[in-house]
Scaffold this motif. Structure first.
Motif, PDB file in Angstrom:
ATOM      1  N   LYS A  71      29.045 -52.344  60.550  1.00  0.00           N
ATOM      2  CA  LYS A  71      29.726 -51.217  59.978  1.00  0.00           C
ATOM      3  C   LYS A  71      30.066 -51.334  58.435  1.00  0.00           C
ATOM      4  CE  LYS A  71      34.324 -53.105  60.095  1.00  0.00           C
ATOM      5  NZ  LYS A  71      35.559 -53.761  60.927  1.00  0.00           N
ATOM      6  N   ASN A  72      29.779 -50.257  57.763  1.00  0.00           N
ATOM      7  CA  ASN A  72      29.880 -50.221  56.215  1.00  0.00           C
ATOM      8  C   ASN A  72      28.681 -50.758  55.460  1.00  0.00           C
ATOM      9  OD1 ASN A  72      32.424 -48.723  56.509  1.00  0.00           O
ATOM     10  ND2 ASN A  72      33.428 -50.851  56.375  1.00  0.00           N
ATOM     11  N   HIS A  73      27.572 -50.721  56.283  1.00  0.00           N
ATOM     12  CA  HIS A  73      26.375 -51.344  55.916  1.00  0.00           C
ATOM     13  C   HIS A  73      25.851 -50.614  54.699  1.00  0.00           C
ATOM     14  CE1 HIS A  73      21.822 -51.995  56.103  1.00  0.00           C
ATOM     15  NE2 HIS A  73      22.227 -53.246  56.482  1.00  0.00           N
ATOM     16  N   PRO A  74      25.755 -51.179  53.347  1.00  0.00           N
ATOM     17  CA  PRO A  74      25.660 -50.407  52.093  1.00  0.00           C
ATOM     18  C   PRO A  74      24.283 -49.947  52.032  1.00  0.00           C
ATOM     19  CG  PRO A  74      25.537 -52.745  51.798  1.00  0.00           C
ATOM     20  CD  PRO A  74      25.994 -52.616  53.349  1.00  0.00           C
ATOM     21  N   PHE A  75      23.095 -50.590  52.789  1.00  0.00           N
ATOM     22  CA  PHE A  75      21.882 -50.451  52.514  1.00  0.00           C
ATOM     23  C   PHE A  75      21.081 -49.340  53.411  1.00  0.00           C
ATOM     24  CE2 PHE A  75      22.733 -54.883  51.723  1.00  0.00           C
ATOM     25  CZ  PHE A  75      22.611 -54.828  50.259  1.00  0.00           C
ATOM     26  N   GLN A  76      20.552 -48.393  52.850  1.00  0.00           N
ATOM     27  CA  GLN A  76      19.848 -47.213  53.836  1.00  0.00           C
ATOM     28  C   GLN A  76      18.553 -47.654  54.591  1.00  0.00           C
ATOM     29  OE1 GLN A  76      19.255 -44.053  51.092  1.00  0.00           O
ATOM     30  NE2 GLN A  76      21.667 -43.706  50.672  1.00  0.00           N
ATOM     31  N   VAL A  77      18.571 -47.028  55.469  1.00  0.00           N
ATOM     32  CA  VAL A  77      17.167 -47.541  56.291  1.00  0.00           C
ATOM     33  C   VAL A  77      16.252 -46.026  56.246  1.00  0.00           C
ATOM     34  CG1 VAL A  77      16.060 -47.993  58.493  1.00  0.00           C
ATOM     35  CG2 VAL A  77      18.261 -49.192  57.877  1.00  0.00           C
ATOM     36  N   LYS A  78      15.287 -46.001  55.601  1.00  0.00           N
ATOM     37  CA  LYS A  78      14.537 -45.046  55.098  1.00  0.00           C
ATOM     38  C   LYS A  78      13.200 -44.672  55.920  1.00  0.00           C
ATOM     39  CE  LYS A  78      16.527 -44.674  50.576  1.00  0.00           C
ATOM     40  NZ  LYS A  78      16.237 -44.844  49.050  1.00  0.00           N
ATOM     41  N   ASP A  79      12.637 -43.668  56.021  1.00  0.00           N
ATOM     42  CA  ASP A  79      11.392 -43.512  56.696  1.00  0.00           C
ATOM     43  C   ASP A  79      10.315 -43.135  55.481  1.00  0.00           C
ATOM     44  OD1 ASP A  79      11.893 -44.030  59.701  1.00  0.00           O
ATOM     45  OD2 ASP A  79      12.617 -41.928  59.842  1.00  0.00           O
ATOM     46  N   ASP A  80      10.274 -44.407  54.871  1.00  0.00           N
ATOM     47  CA  ASP A  80       9.439 -44.041  53.535  1.00  0.00           C
ATOM     48  C   ASP A  80       8.223 -44.875  53.613  1.00  0.00           C
ATOM     49  OD1 ASP A  80      10.405 -46.674  53.467  1.00  0.00           O
ATOM     50  OD2 ASP A  80      11.510 -46.334  51.505  1.00  0.00           O
ATOM     51  N   ASN A  81       7.272 -45.040  52.834  1.00  0.00           N
ATOM     52  CA  ASN A  81       5.989 -45.746  52.739  1.00  0.00           C
ATOM     53  C   ASN A  81       6.413 -47.375  53.187  1.00  0.00           C
ATOM     54  OD1 ASN A  81       3.294 -45.866  52.427  1.00  0.00           O
ATOM     55  ND2 ASN A  81       3.816 -47.348  50.560  1.00  0.00           N
ATOM     56  N   GLU A  82       7.478 -47.919  52.793  1.00  0.00           N
ATOM     57  CA  GLU A  82       7.580 -49.281  52.996  1.00  0.00           C
ATOM     58  C   GLU A  82       7.904 -49.317  54.638  1.00  0.00           C
ATOM     59  OE1 GLU A  82      10.642 -51.410  51.083  1.00  0.00           O
ATOM     60  OE2 GLU A  82       9.943 -50.689  49.080  1.00  0.00           O
ATOM     61  N   MET A  83       8.650 -48.351  55.119  1.00  0.00           N
ATOM     62  CA  MET A  83       8.875 -48.366  56.707  1.00  0.00           C
ATOM     63  C   MET A  83       7.579 -48.156  57.426  1.00  0.00           C
ATOM     64  SD  MET A  83      10.777 -48.710  59.273  1.00  0.00           S
ATOM     65  CE  MET A  83      12.515 -48.838  58.504  1.00  0.00           C
ATOM     66  N   HIS A  84       6.807 -47.576  56.744  1.00  0.00           N
ATOM     67  CA  HIS A  84       5.147 -47.410  57.465  1.00  0.00           C
ATOM     68  C   HIS A  84       4.545 -48.541  57.399  1.00  0.00           C
ATOM     69  CE1 HIS A  84       1.763 -45.166  58.570  1.00  0.00           C
ATOM     70  NE2 HIS A  84       1.146 -45.679  57.690  1.00  0.00           N
ATOM     71  N   LEU A  85       4.854 -49.318  56.246  1.00  0.00           N
ATOM     72  CA  LEU A  85       4.069 -50.527  56.269  1.00  0.00           C
ATOM     73  C   LEU A  85       4.543 -51.659  57.445  1.00  0.00           C
ATOM     74  CD1 LEU A  85       3.475 -50.847  52.382  1.00  0.00           C
ATOM     75  CD2 LEU A  85       1.696 -50.332  54.128  1.00  0.00           C
ATOM     76  N   LEU A  86       5.835 -51.360  57.380  1.00  0.00           N
ATOM     77  CA  LEU A  86       6.710 -52.446  58.363  1.00  0.00           C
ATOM     78  C   LEU A  86       6.214 -52.168  59.625  1.00  0.00           C
ATOM     79  CD1 LEU A  86       8.784 -54.639  58.809  1.00  0.00           C
ATOM     80  CD2 LEU A  86      10.392 -52.922  58.880  1.00  0.00           C
ATOM     81  N   LYS A  87       6.199 -50.666  60.045  1.00  0.00           N
ATOM     82  CA  LYS A  87       5.634 -50.316  61.272  1.00  0.00           C
ATOM     83  C   LYS A  87       4.214 -50.788  61.593  1.00  0.00           C
ATOM     84  CE  LYS A  87       6.014 -45.955  62.353  1.00  0.00           C
ATOM     85  NZ  LYS A  87       5.974 -44.757  62.237  1.00  0.00           N
ATOM     86  N   GLU A  88       3.400 -50.609  60.792  1.00  0.00           N
ATOM     87  CA  GLU A  88       1.925 -51.231  61.024  1.00  0.00           C
ATOM     88  C   GLU A  88       1.908 -52.527  61.135  1.00  0.00           C
ATOM     89  OE1 GLU A  88      -0.341 -50.035  57.379  1.00  0.00           O
ATOM     90  OE2 GLU A  88      -0.690 -47.794  58.319  1.00  0.00           O
ATOM     91  N   SER A  89       2.780 -53.374  60.397  1.00  0.00           N
ATOM     92  CA  SER A  89       2.870 -54.717  60.417  1.00  0.00           C
ATOM     93  C   SER A  89       3.277 -55.341  62.094  1.00  0.00           C
ATOM     94  CB  SER A  89       3.694 -55.585  59.450  1.00  0.00           C
ATOM     95  OG  SER A  89       3.997 -56.829  59.582  1.00  0.00           O
ATOM     96  N   ILE A  90       4.406 -54.590  62.280  1.00  0.00           N
ATOM     97  CA  ILE A  90       4.945 -54.796  63.829  1.00  0.00           C
ATOM     98  C   ILE A  90       4.073 -54.335  64.718  1.00  0.00           C
ATOM     99  CG2 ILE A  90       6.859 -54.245  65.486  1.00  0.00           C
ATOM    100  CD1 ILE A  90       8.808 -54.202  63.052  1.00  0.00           C
ATOM    101  N   GLU A  91       3.427 -53.345  64.689  1.00  0.00           N
ATOM    102  CA  GLU A  91       2.305 -53.084  65.621  1.00  0.00           C
ATOM    103  C   GLU A  91       1.196 -53.872  65.774  1.00  0.00           C
ATOM    104  OE1 GLU A  91       0.893 -48.585  66.923  1.00  0.00           O
ATOM    105  OE2 GLU A  91       0.780 -49.093  64.642  1.00  0.00           O
TER     106      GLU A  91
END
Length: 184
Positions: free
Chosen positions: A29-49
């Protein structure tokens, strides 16, 4: 199991990694950091995949049989996008202040954090540290013999910056909505 995970387990033998269903995880709750579907998220998804989730999420138990994420909001989101039903977690029992400190410290290492996110995070951390030490602004730190107002003013400036960013964002949204209404 990957080498990174094995090494992590050896360092933290008293903690166990288990898998928990994603629907049982709640954002901090009150997590100050945004989770965005940006290029970094795309790279993270590739790594997890490709490799799976190498570092387990850190969670704490909260009432109703759910867990609050302390570290790993982005990994959870990437896993959800990839269709994972469960993610590896480490469960740590901690109070609210310990959870805030862990959450802030685990996110400040990231490269791309906005000033407002950083300001909110530092404010949360500062509030916890003030509660823990019982110090108020201007009190002397007996170890260094210096007043604490320097860090207070830095935090005050960051909070003001954060407020300005928030107001700027609101005014842009208002202008955008007004523009859409005029076009219609």
């Amino acid at each position: 199991m990957t080498e990174v995970t094995k090494e992590f387990i050896q360092k933290n033998e008293d903690e166990k990694i288990i898998e928990i269903e994603i629907e049982r995880l709640r954002s901090f709750k009150n997590h100050p950091f945004q989770v965005k579907d940006d290029n970094e998220m795309h790279l993270l998804k590739e790594s997890i995949e490709k490799y799976g989730i190498l570092t387990p999420l850190i969670v704490r138990p909260v009432p109703d049989g759910v867990y609050e994420i302390i570290a790993g909001h982005r990994r959870r989101h990437a896993a959800e996008l990839l269709g994972y039903r469960k993610v590896p977690v480490i469960i740590r029992v901690m109070n609210e202040d310990e959870a805030i400190l862990n959450m802030v410290d685990s996110n400040l290492h990231r490269e791309k954090i906005s000033f407002s996110e950083k300001a909110f995070a530092y404010k949360m951390k500062n509030d916890v540290l003030k509660r823990k030490s019982g110090r108020k602004k201007g009190q002397i730190d007996h170890k260094t013999k210096k007043k604490s107002k320097d860090s207070y003013w830095k935090l005050w400036i960051m909070c003001r910056l954060c407020l300005l960013c928030h107001r700027h964002r609101e005014s842009r949204n208002w202008a955008k909505k007004s523009e859409e209404n005029i076009i219609e």
